[in-house]
Motif scaffolding. Structure first.
Motif, PDB file in Angstrom:
ATOM      1  N   PHE B  51       0.846  -1.199   0.000  1.00 15.86           N
ATOM      2  CA  PHE B  51       0.000   0.000   0.000  1.00 15.86           C
ATOM      3  C   PHE B  51       0.876   1.242   0.000  1.00 15.86           C
ATOM      4  O   PHE B  51       2.063   1.196   0.307  1.00 15.86           O
ATOM      5  CB  PHE B  51      -0.903   0.017   1.242  1.00 15.86           C
ATOM      6  CG  PHE B  51      -0.148   0.327   2.507  1.00 15.86           C
ATOM      7  CD1 PHE B  51       0.488  -0.680   3.208  1.00 15.86           C
ATOM      8  CD2 PHE B  51      -0.041   1.639   2.974  1.00 15.86           C
ATOM      9  CE1 PHE B  51       1.203  -0.404   4.356  1.00 15.86           C
ATOM     10  CE2 PHE B  51       0.683   1.915   4.134  1.00 15.86           C
ATOM     11  CZ  PHE B  51       1.300   0.897   4.826  1.00 15.86           C
ATOM     12  N   ILE B  52       0.270   2.345  -0.348  1.00 12.37           N
ATOM     13  CA  ILE B  52       0.909   3.645  -0.176  1.00 12.37           C
ATOM     14  C   ILE B  52      -0.103   4.535   0.518  1.00 12.37           C
ATOM     15  O   ILE B  52      -1.260   4.619   0.098  1.00 12.37           O
ATOM     16  CB  ILE B  52       1.302   4.268  -1.525  1.00 12.37           C
ATOM     17  CG1 ILE B  52       2.326   3.360  -2.219  1.00 12.37           C
ATOM     18  CG2 ILE B  52       1.901   5.652  -1.328  1.00 12.37           C
ATOM     19  CD1 ILE B  52       2.635   3.782  -3.631  1.00 12.37           C
ATOM     20  N   GLY B  53       0.318   5.168   1.617  1.00 13.01           N
ATOM     21  CA  GLY B  53      -0.574   6.059   2.334  1.00 13.01           C
ATOM     22  C   GLY B  53       0.176   7.313   2.719  1.00 13.01           C
ATOM     23  O   GLY B  53       1.290   7.541   2.260  1.00 13.01           O
ATOM     24  N   GLU B  54      -0.466   8.113   3.581  1.00 20.19           N
ATOM     25  CA  GLU B  54       0.257   9.297   4.056  1.00 20.19           C
ATOM     26  C   GLU B  54       0.221   9.327   5.567  1.00 20.19           C
ATOM     27  O   GLU B  54      -0.653   8.753   6.196  1.00 20.19           O
ATOM     28  CB  GLU B  54      -0.342  10.559   3.446  1.00 20.19           C
ATOM     29  CG  GLU B  54      -1.817  10.736   3.745  1.00 20.19           C
ATOM     30  CD  GLU B  54      -2.356  12.021   3.130  1.00 20.19           C
ATOM     31  OE1 GLU B  54      -2.167  12.200   1.922  1.00 20.19           O
ATOM     32  OE2 GLU B  54      -2.956  12.818   3.858  1.00 20.19           O
ATOM     33  N   SER B  55       1.227  10.032   6.137  1.00 22.12           N
ATOM     34  CA  SER B  55       1.326  10.066   7.588  1.00 22.12           C
ATOM     35  C   SER B  55       0.277  11.006   8.161  1.00 22.12           C
ATOM     36  O   SER B  55      -0.151  11.965   7.506  1.00 22.12           O
ATOM     37  CB  SER B  55       2.726  10.500   8.006  1.00 22.12           C
ATOM     38  OG  SER B  55       2.969  11.801   7.540  1.00 22.12           O
ATOM     39  N   LEU B  56      -0.134  10.716   9.394  1.00 20.95           N
ATOM     40  CA  LEU B  56      -1.125  11.555  10.062  1.00 20.95           C
ATOM     41  C   LEU B  56      -0.503  12.872  10.492  1.00 20.95           C
ATOM     42  O   LEU B  56      -1.094  13.932  10.342  1.00 20.95           O
ATOM     43  CB  LEU B  56      -1.686  10.796  11.277  1.00 20.95           C
ATOM     44  CG  LEU B  56      -2.553  11.605  12.232  1.00 20.95           C
ATOM     45  CD1 LEU B  56      -3.882  11.940  11.561  1.00 20.95           C
ATOM     46  CD2 LEU B  56      -2.806  10.833  13.517  1.00 20.95           C
ATOM     47  N   ASN B  57       0.694  12.794  11.046  1.00 17.12           N
ATOM     48  CA  ASN B  57       1.312  13.967  11.643  1.00 17.12           C
ATOM     49  C   ASN B  57       2.203  14.708  10.647  1.00 17.12           C
ATOM     50  O   ASN B  57       2.732  14.121   9.712  1.00 17.12           O
ATOM     51  CB  ASN B  57       2.155  13.548  12.848  1.00 17.12           C
ATOM     52  CG  ASN B  57       1.270  13.216  14.045  1.00 17.12           C
ATOM     53  OD1 ASN B  57       0.402  14.000  14.412  1.00 17.12           O
ATOM     54  ND2 ASN B  57       1.471  12.041  14.612  1.00 17.12           N
ATOM     55  N   ALA B  58       2.354  15.993  10.905  1.00 16.40           N
ATOM     56  CA  ALA B  58       3.266  16.806  10.103  1.00 16.40           C
ATOM     57  C   ALA B  58       4.705  16.384  10.422  1.00 16.40           C
ATOM     58  O   ALA B  58       4.988  16.022  11.562  1.00 16.40           O
ATOM     59  CB  ALA B  58       3.062  18.276  10.435  1.00 16.40           C
ATOM     60  N   PRO B  59       5.647  16.403   9.516  1.00 14.59           N
ATOM     61  CA  PRO B  59       5.396  16.729   8.115  1.00 14.59           C
ATOM     62  C   PRO B  59       4.705  15.568   7.406  1.00 14.59           C
ATOM     63  O   PRO B  59       5.093  14.417   7.592  1.00 14.59           O
ATOM     64  CB  PRO B  59       6.812  16.944   7.567  1.00 14.59           C
ATOM     65  CG  PRO B  59       7.684  16.098   8.441  1.00 14.59           C
ATOM     66  CD  PRO B  59       7.044  16.079   9.788  1.00 14.59           C
ATOM     67  N   ILE B  60       3.666  15.875   6.643  1.00 11.13           N
ATOM     68  CA  ILE B  60       2.908  14.833   5.976  1.00 11.13           C
ATOM     69  C   ILE B  60       3.728  14.267   4.817  1.00 11.13           C
ATOM     70  O   ILE B  60       4.147  14.990   3.922  1.00 11.13           O
ATOM     71  CB  ILE B  60       1.572  15.401   5.465  1.00 11.13           C
ATOM     72  CG1 ILE B  60       0.715  15.769   6.687  1.00 11.13           C
ATOM     73  CG2 ILE B  60       0.846  14.381   4.608  1.00 11.13           C
ATOM     74  CD1 ILE B  60      -0.386  16.729   6.385  1.00 11.13           C
ATOM     75  N   LYS B  61       3.981  12.972   4.914  1.00 10.46           N
ATOM     76  CA  LYS B  61       4.793  12.346   3.869  1.00 10.46           C
ATOM     77  C   LYS B  61       4.189  10.999   3.501  1.00 10.46           C
ATOM     78  O   LYS B  61       3.341  10.476   4.233  1.00 10.46           O
ATOM     79  CB  LYS B  61       6.228  12.159   4.367  1.00 10.46           C
ATOM     80  CG  LYS B  61       6.289  11.400   5.686  1.00 10.46           C
ATOM     81  CD  LYS B  61       7.702  11.091   6.115  1.00 10.46           C
ATOM     82  CE  LYS B  61       7.664  10.153   7.305  1.00 10.46           C
ATOM     83  NZ  LYS B  61       8.922   9.760   7.841  1.00 10.46           N
TER      84      LYS B  61
END
Lengths: 156, 186
Positions: B51-61
Motif C-alpha cells: 500500500f501507499i498512504g500518508e502520515s497523520l502527523n506533520a510533516p505529511i509524507k
C-alpha cells in the motif's frame, strides 16, 4: 390487545425499513448489467461487522467501504469470482452467505441432511412396529369373558 | 432367550436418541463460549498488503509497506470516535514505555485535526500513524472496525490479530509470539 400488537408491529417495521433505506447510496454504472452485478454482489456478500445483514442492508462503516470497493472493482472490469476472492482473502468465509464446501463447513452442509435421514428412519421404525395382533382367546377364556359381559349388562 | 435378547436390543436402541441429543448438546455448548464477532482472518500467515498512504502527523509524507518492515511491530487501528480505542490508549503508551514495543498506528475513518489533538493530549505511542480517512488501507488489512491490533514480523508476515481492546489479557496472547519474533530478528 390485538390492535395494540398491530400498532407495535407496524412501528417496528417502519423503524427497520427506514434504516434499510438510509444505507443505500446512489451509484452510477456505465451499463445496466454492471448495476445488476453490483446489486447481486452486495446482497450475496455479508457485512463482516454485523451478524446477519448483507452489504446492501447494512449501515455500518465497513459495509459502506465494501460497497464502494465492490463498485470500484465492478467498474474496473473484475469478474464476480475475483471480487468474491478479494473479500474472502480479507474477511474469511464469513463474508459469503453461500460458503464453500470444505472440512470446516462440513457440519454446516451435512447436518441438515443427516438430521432428515435420522428423522425418516425414526418415522419408518415407529410405523413398522405396529401393536402386536390381539391373541385369540381359547374357549375357556371366551366363556369367562362372555360371563363378565353378561354380569355387567345385568348389573350396570 | 431370544426374546430377552431382542428386548435388550430394544433398550439399546432407545439409547440412540439420548446419545444424539447429548452430542448435539455438547456441540451447541462449545459454541456458546465463542465470540460471534471474531472472524478468522485469511490474512494471518500472509505478507502485509502492498500500500501507499500518508502520515497523520506533520510533516505529511508518503508511507509505504517498506516503512513498516525491519522490526517486529504492532499495527494498531484506532480512531477518535472509538471509545474502546480511548480505553486501550494508556496500555499502548505503557507497552512502548516499559517493553519498548514498536507500534504503528492506522488512523481509521477519522479527521486529521481531532486525531492530532488526541495524540497531543493522550500521548503518542506510535512511531508513526498512517492517515486512512476512507478506510482503504483498512480494507486491504481486512479491518472490520476499530480497534484492531495486528502483530507483524520483521519480514512483514502477519502473525496474529486482536479484535477489540488491547489490554493485559489480550497482550498475553500476543506476547509469546512477539518475544519469539524479537528473538528471531536479533
Amino acid at each position: 390487545m390485538h390492535t395494540y400488537l398491530k400498532a407495535l408491529l407496524t412501528a417496528i417495521t417502519l423503524v427497520l425499513s427506514s434504516g434499510v433505506m438510509a444505507a443505500i447510496e446512489t451509484y452510477q454504472f456505465a451499463t445496466p448489467e454492471m448495476a445488476e452485478r453490483f446489486a447481486d454482489l452486495t446482497v450475496e456478500l455479508r457485512c463482516p461487522k454485523c451478524q446477519n445483514q448483507n452489504l446492501s442492508d447494512s449501515d455500518s462503516i465497513i459495509s459502506k467501504d465494501l460497497r464502494r470497493q465492490v463498485k470500484t472493482m465492478v467498474d474496473a472490469g473484475k469478474s464476480d469470482d475475483e471480487i468474491r476472492t478479494f473479500m474472502v482473502q480479507r474477511y474469511g468465509d464469513f463474508i459469503l452467505y453461500d460458503p464453500p464446501f470444505k472440512a470446516q463447513t462440513l457440519v454446516l452442509w451435512l447436518a441438515p441432511g443427516v438430521l432428515v435421514v435420522i428423522g425418516l428412519l425414526v418415522v419408518v421404525k415407529v410405523r413398522r412396529s405396529k401393536p402386536a395382533a390381539p391373541v385369540a382367546l381359547n374357549e375357556e377364556e371366551q366363556a369367562q369373558l362372555d360371563e363378565l359381559i353378561k354380569q355387567k349388562k345385568e348389573n350396570p | 432367550m431370544s426374546e430377552q435378547k431382542s428386548s435388550t436390543m430394544q433398550r439399546l436402541l432407545l439409547l440412540i436418541p439420548m446419545v444424539l441429543a447429548f452430542g448435539l448438546g455438547l456441540f451447541l455448548y462449545q459454541g456458546l463460549g465463542k465470540d460471534p464477532n471474531k472472524l478468522e482472518s485469511s490474512l494471518l500467515g500472509q505478507q502485509l498488503p502492498v500500500f501507499i498512504g500518508e502520515s497523520l502527523n506533520a510533516p505529511i509524507k508518503a508511507i509505504a509497506t517498506d516503512d513498516i518492515l525491519g522490526t517486529p511491530s504492532l499495527i494498531n487501528v484506532w480512531a477518535t470516535w472509538c471509545p474502546t480505542c480511548k480505553a486501550e490508549h494508556a496500555f499502548l503508551n505503557q507497552l512502548v514505555a516499559s517493553e519498548g514495543v514498536r507500534i504503528i498506528g492506522v488512523n481509521y475513518h477519522d479527521q486529521r485535526e481531532p486525531a492530532q489533538q488526541w495524540l497531543a493530549k493522550l500521548g503518542d505511542p506510535y512511531e508513526f500513524s498512517i492517515y486512512d480517512p476512507k478506510g482503504q488501507l483498512g480494507i486491504e488489512l481486512g479491518v472490520v472496525g476499530a480497534p484492531e491490533t495486528y502483530l507483524v514480523g520483521a519480514d512483514g508476515i502477519i502473525v496474529d490479530k486482536i479484535t477489540g481492546e488491547l489490554n493485559e489479557r489480550t497482550w498475553a496472547q500476543l506476547k509469546p509470539q512477539y518475544d519469539e519474533l524479537m528473538a528471531q530478528a536479533n
